[in-house]
Design a protein around this motif. Structure first.
Motif, PDB file in Angstrom:
ATOM      1  N   VAL A 148      -5.332  -1.927 -13.918  1.00 53.05           N
ATOM      2  CA  VAL A 148      -4.109  -1.708 -14.706  1.00 53.05           C
ATOM      3  C   VAL A 148      -3.278  -0.570 -14.123  1.00 53.05           C
ATOM      4  CG1 VAL A 148      -5.106  -2.618 -16.844  1.00 53.05           C
ATOM      5  CG2 VAL A 148      -5.295  -0.162 -16.324  1.00 53.05           C
ATOM      6  N   THR A 149      -1.993  -0.534 -14.529  1.00 51.32           N
ATOM      7  CA  THR A 149      -1.025   0.399 -13.941  1.00 51.32           C
ATOM      8  C   THR A 149      -1.495   1.848 -14.006  1.00 51.32           C
ATOM      9  OG1 THR A 149       0.709  -1.102 -14.697  1.00 51.32           O
ATOM     10  CG2 THR A 149       1.405   1.091 -13.981  1.00 51.32           C
ATOM     11  N   ASN A 150      -1.907   2.290 -15.184  1.00 46.58           N
ATOM     12  CA  ASN A 150      -2.377   3.677 -15.307  1.00 46.58           C
ATOM     13  C   ASN A 150      -3.791   3.778 -14.739  1.00 46.58           C
ATOM     14  OD1 ASN A 150      -3.310   6.181 -16.046  1.00 46.58           O
ATOM     15  ND2 ASN A 150      -2.407   6.123 -18.102  1.00 46.58           N
ATOM     16  N   ILE A 153       0.890  -1.165   0.000  1.00 42.82           N
ATOM     17  CA  ILE A 153       0.000   0.000   0.000  1.00 42.82           C
ATOM     18  C   ILE A 153       0.928   1.214   0.000  1.00 42.82           C
ATOM     19  CG2 ILE A 153      -1.831   1.219   1.237  1.00 42.82           C
ATOM     20  CD1 ILE A 153      -2.927  -1.443   2.137  1.00 42.82           C
ATOM     21  N   LYS A 154       0.900   1.954  -1.123  1.00 44.44           N
ATOM     22  CA  LYS A 154       1.930   2.944  -1.450  1.00 44.44           C
ATOM     23  C   LYS A 154       1.740   4.263  -0.697  1.00 44.44           C
ATOM     24  CE  LYS A 154       2.773   1.146  -6.133  1.00 44.44           C
ATOM     25  NZ  LYS A 154       2.913   1.517  -7.570  1.00 44.44           N
ATOM     26  N   PRO A 155       2.770   5.134  -0.750  1.00 51.19           N
ATOM     27  CA  PRO A 155       2.707   6.400  -0.003  1.00 51.19           C
ATOM     28  C   PRO A 155       1.505   7.283  -0.328  1.00 51.19           C
ATOM     29  CG  PRO A 155       4.966   5.961  -0.604  1.00 51.19           C
ATOM     30  CD  PRO A 155       4.133   4.905  -1.290  1.00 51.19           C
ATOM     31  N   CYS A 198      -5.461 -10.699  -7.056  1.00 46.78           N
ATOM     32  CA  CYS A 198      -5.062  -9.383  -6.540  1.00 46.78           C
ATOM     33  C   CYS A 198      -4.716  -8.416  -7.667  1.00 46.78           C
ATOM     34  CB  CYS A 198      -3.893  -9.513  -5.568  1.00 46.78           C
ATOM     35  SG  CYS A 198      -4.402 -10.233  -3.999  1.00 46.78           S
ATOM     36  N   ARG A 199      -4.048  -8.908  -8.713  1.00 52.81           N
ATOM     37  CA  ARG A 199      -3.739  -8.032  -9.851  1.00 52.81           C
ATOM     38  C   ARG A 199      -5.029  -7.467 -10.442  1.00 52.81           C
ATOM     39  NH1 ARG A 199       1.308  -6.063 -11.328  1.00 52.81           N
ATOM     40  NH2 ARG A 199       0.733  -6.139 -13.528  1.00 52.81           N
ATOM     41  N   LYS A 200      -6.024  -8.349 -10.598  1.00 52.59           N
ATOM     42  CA  LYS A 200      -7.301  -7.895 -11.179  1.00 52.59           C
ATOM     43  C   LYS A 200      -7.987  -6.891 -10.271  1.00 52.59           C
ATOM     44  CE  LYS A 200      -8.349 -12.035 -13.775  1.00 52.59           C
ATOM     45  NZ  LYS A 200      -8.662 -13.358 -13.243  1.00 52.59           N
ATOM     46  N   MET A 260      -0.655   7.492 -13.282  1.00 56.23           N
ATOM     47  CA  MET A 260       0.156   6.350 -13.716  1.00 56.23           C
ATOM     48  C   MET A 260       1.101   5.932 -12.588  1.00 56.23           C
ATOM     49  SD  MET A 260       1.040   4.576 -16.472  1.00 56.23           S
ATOM     50  CE  MET A 260       2.363   3.803 -17.354  1.00 56.23           C
ATOM     51  N   GLN A 261       1.621   6.920 -11.867  1.00 61.27           N
ATOM     52  CA  GLN A 261       2.599   6.610 -10.814  1.00 61.27           C
ATOM     53  C   GLN A 261       1.929   6.473  -9.442  1.00 61.27           C
ATOM     54  OE1 GLN A 261       6.006   9.422  -9.397  1.00 61.27           O
ATOM     55  NE2 GLN A 261       6.885   7.793 -10.634  1.00 61.27           N
ATOM     56  N   ALA A 262       1.116   7.446  -9.096  1.00 60.13           N
ATOM     57  CA  ALA A 262       0.463   7.421  -7.787  1.00 60.13           C
ATOM     58  C   ALA A 262      -0.788   6.553  -7.914  1.00 60.13           C
ATOM     59  CB  ALA A 262       0.120   8.838  -7.343  1.00 60.13           C
ATOM     60  N   ASN A 263      -0.568   5.249  -7.964  1.00 64.19           N
ATOM     61  CA  ASN A 263      -1.662   4.312  -8.245  1.00 64.19           C
ATOM     62  C   ASN A 263      -1.958   3.390  -7.050  1.00 64.19           C
ATOM     63  OD1 ASN A 263       0.557   2.704  -8.406  1.00 64.19           O
ATOM     64  ND2 ASN A 263       0.376   2.235 -10.579  1.00 64.19           N
ATOM     65  N   LEU A 264      -1.620   3.863  -5.880  1.00 62.52           N
ATOM     66  CA  LEU A 264      -2.083   3.327  -4.591  1.00 62.52           C
ATOM     67  C   LEU A 264      -1.505   1.987  -4.136  1.00 62.52           C
ATOM     68  CD1 LEU A 264      -5.896   4.153  -4.932  1.00 62.52           C
ATOM     69  CD2 LEU A 264      -4.199   5.480  -3.652  1.00 62.52           C
ATOM     70  N   SER A 287      13.798  -3.363 -10.135  1.00 63.73           N
ATOM     71  CA  SER A 287      14.964  -3.558 -11.012  1.00 63.73           C
ATOM     72  C   SER A 287      14.547  -3.617 -12.490  1.00 63.73           C
ATOM     73  CB  SER A 287      15.736  -4.814 -10.616  1.00 63.73           C
ATOM     74  OG  SER A 287      14.899  -5.932 -10.710  1.00 63.73           O
ATOM     75  N   HIS A 288      13.317  -4.093 -12.758  1.00 62.75           N
ATOM     76  CA  HIS A 288      12.854  -4.181 -14.155  1.00 62.75           C
ATOM     77  C   HIS A 288      12.621  -2.798 -14.770  1.00 62.75           C
ATOM     78  CE1 HIS A 288       9.202  -3.924 -11.721  1.00 62.75           C
ATOM     79  NE2 HIS A 288       8.487  -3.674 -12.794  1.00 62.75           N
ATOM     80  N   LEU A 289      12.636  -1.748 -13.934  1.00 66.65           N
ATOM     81  CA  LEU A 289      12.404  -0.393 -14.450  1.00 66.65           C
ATOM     82  C   LEU A 289      13.633   0.506 -14.303  1.00 66.65           C
ATOM     83  CD1 LEU A 289       8.853   0.200 -12.885  1.00 66.65           C
ATOM     84  CD2 LEU A 289       9.374  -0.435 -15.239  1.00 66.65           C
ATOM     85  N   THR A 339      11.999   9.132 -10.233  1.00 61.80           N
ATOM     86  CA  THR A 339      10.751   9.675  -9.655  1.00 61.80           C
ATOM     87  C   THR A 339       9.988   8.571  -8.910  1.00 61.80           C
ATOM     88  OG1 THR A 339       9.268   9.308 -11.569  1.00 61.80           O
ATOM     89  CG2 THR A 339      10.590  11.342 -11.567  1.00 61.80           C
ATOM     90  N   ILE A 340      10.120   7.328  -9.354  1.00 62.80           N
ATOM     91  CA  ILE A 340       9.474   6.218  -8.623  1.00 62.80           C
ATOM     92  C   ILE A 340      10.107   6.100  -7.232  1.00 62.80           C
ATOM     93  CG2 ILE A 340       9.106   3.704  -8.523  1.00 62.80           C
ATOM     94  CD1 ILE A 340       9.034   3.607 -11.498  1.00 62.80           C
ATOM     95  N   CYS A 341      11.447   6.177  -7.191  1.00 60.61           N
ATOM     96  CA  CYS A 341      12.144   6.054  -5.899  1.00 60.61           C
ATOM     97  C   CYS A 341      11.752   7.190  -4.965  1.00 60.61           C
ATOM     98  CB  CYS A 341      13.658   6.024  -6.109  1.00 60.61           C
ATOM     99  SG  CYS A 341      14.174   4.553  -7.003  1.00 60.61           S
TER     100      CYS A 341
HETATM  101  P1  ADP Z   1       2.564  -2.402 -11.937  1.00 58.28           P
HETATM  102  O1  ADP Z   1       2.782  -1.692 -10.628  1.00 58.28           O
HETATM  103  O2  ADP Z   1       1.141  -2.215 -12.434  1.00 58.28           O
HETATM  104  O3  ADP Z   1       2.987  -3.859 -11.929  1.00 58.28           O
HETATM  105  P2  ADP Z   1       5.047  -1.656 -13.365  1.00 58.28           P
HETATM  106  O4  ADP Z   1       5.753  -2.796 -12.743  1.00 58.28           O
HETATM  107  O5  ADP Z   1       5.166  -1.468 -14.861  1.00 58.28           O
HETATM  108  O6  ADP Z   1       3.463  -1.675 -13.052  1.00 58.28           O
HETATM  109  O7  ADP Z   1       5.549  -0.296 -12.703  1.00 58.28           O
HETATM  110  C1  ADP Z   1       5.796  -0.212 -11.338  1.00 58.28           C
HETATM  111  C2  ADP Z   1       5.328   1.122 -10.817  1.00 58.28           C
HETATM  112  O8  ADP Z   1       6.147   2.160 -11.384  1.00 58.28           O
HETATM  113  C3  ADP Z   1       3.906   1.497 -11.214  1.00 58.28           C
HETATM  114  O9  ADP Z   1       2.936   0.921 -10.351  1.00 58.28           O
HETATM  115  C4  ADP Z   1       3.938   2.997 -11.114  1.00 58.28           C
HETATM  116  O10 ADP Z   1       3.819   3.446  -9.755  1.00 58.28           O
HETATM  117  C5  ADP Z   1       5.348   3.319 -11.605  1.00 58.28           C
HETATM  118  N1  ADP Z   1       5.363   3.601 -13.044  1.00 58.28           N
HETATM  119  C6  ADP Z   1       5.233   2.708 -14.064  1.00 58.28           C
HETATM  120  N2  ADP Z   1       5.289   3.311 -15.262  1.00 58.28           N
HETATM  121  C7  ADP Z   1       5.471   4.643 -15.006  1.00 58.28           C
HETATM  122  C8  ADP Z   1       5.610   5.810 -15.836  1.00 58.28           C
HETATM  123  N3  ADP Z   1       5.583   5.734 -17.170  1.00 58.28           N
HETATM  124  N4  ADP Z   1       5.762   7.006 -15.217  1.00 58.28           N
HETATM  125  C9  ADP Z   1       5.796   7.081 -13.870  1.00 58.28           C
HETATM  126  N5  ADP Z   1       5.694   6.030 -13.041  1.00 58.28           N
HETATM  127  C10 ADP Z   1       5.517   4.830 -13.590  1.00 58.28           C
END
Ligand code: ADP
Length: 153
Positions: free
Chosen positions: A90-92, A8-10, A84-86, A109-113, A50-52, A60-62
């Motif tokens: 989706v990410t955005n 549960i994200k910030p 749980c994924r469902k 897209m980023q602040a997705n809880l 690590s995949h990102l 910005t994620i960090c």
């Molecule tokens: P998920 O969390 O849905 O599995 P990812 O593993 O692709 O998605 O990404 C991890 C997290 O990084 C996302 O939940 C989101 O917070 C952030 N993120 C992903 N893509 C972006 C982007 N294009 N811009 C900013 N933040 C992103």
């Protein structure tokens, strides 16, 4: 039964949505096998995302993920990873279906809880990343017989 990792994200912590998000998983029927609050540092975030690491938005994620502590959950259930994924959507979050946690409560897209493990293999590694020995609990939920048919348990 599978186990999966949820964070549960910030943004959820800051917006006071942690309890409502936890309730969504509980209502669905997932068992809480472990739960703790943790402040993510750079090392943990580099490992977890690590995949990102080579994406331009990685810094910005960090920054986002370390703004407040997060709540780490280990949830258990039949096909818990995909369920749980469902439930998260989706990410955005703007594209997430209504009825999902992201679809109902977020716009970014980023602040997705929430974070939810994306495969059974990833889930095993992620649960081990966040929970040590003695932090996961085996107990029998009293209502198991009403959550699953006898041939599903
Ligand atoms: P998920 O969390 O849905 O599995 P990812 O593993 O692709 O998605 O990404 C991890 C997290 O990084 C996302 O939940 C989101 O917070 C952030 N993120 C992903 N893509 C972006 C982007 N294009 N811009 C900013 N933040 C992103």
């Amino acid at each position: 039964m599978e186990r999966t990792l949820i964070l549960i994200k910030p943004d959820a912590i800051a917006r006071g949505l942690a309890g409502r998000i936890l309730a969504r998983f509980e209502e669905k029927g997932l068992k809480i096998a472990g739960m703790k609050m943790i402040q993510l540092d750079d090392a943990k975030l580099r490992e977890h995302y690590s995949h990102l690491a080579d994406k331009p938005f990685f810094p910005t994620i960090c920054e986002f993920m370390s703004r407040t502590p997060v709540l780490a959950l280990c949830l258990e259930g039949l096909e818990a990873v995909s369920v749980c994924r469902k439930l998260c959507g989706v990410t955005n979050a703007r594209n997430a279906e209504p009825g999902t946690i992201r679809g109902d409560m977020a716009m970014s897209m980023q602040a997705n809880l929430v974070h939810a493990s994306d495969s059974v293999e990833t889930a095993q590694a992620e649960v081990a990343r966040f929970f040590g020995a003695g932090e996961l609990f085996d107990y029998q939920p009293a209502l198991l017989a009403y959550l699953y048919a006898s041939d599903e348990r």
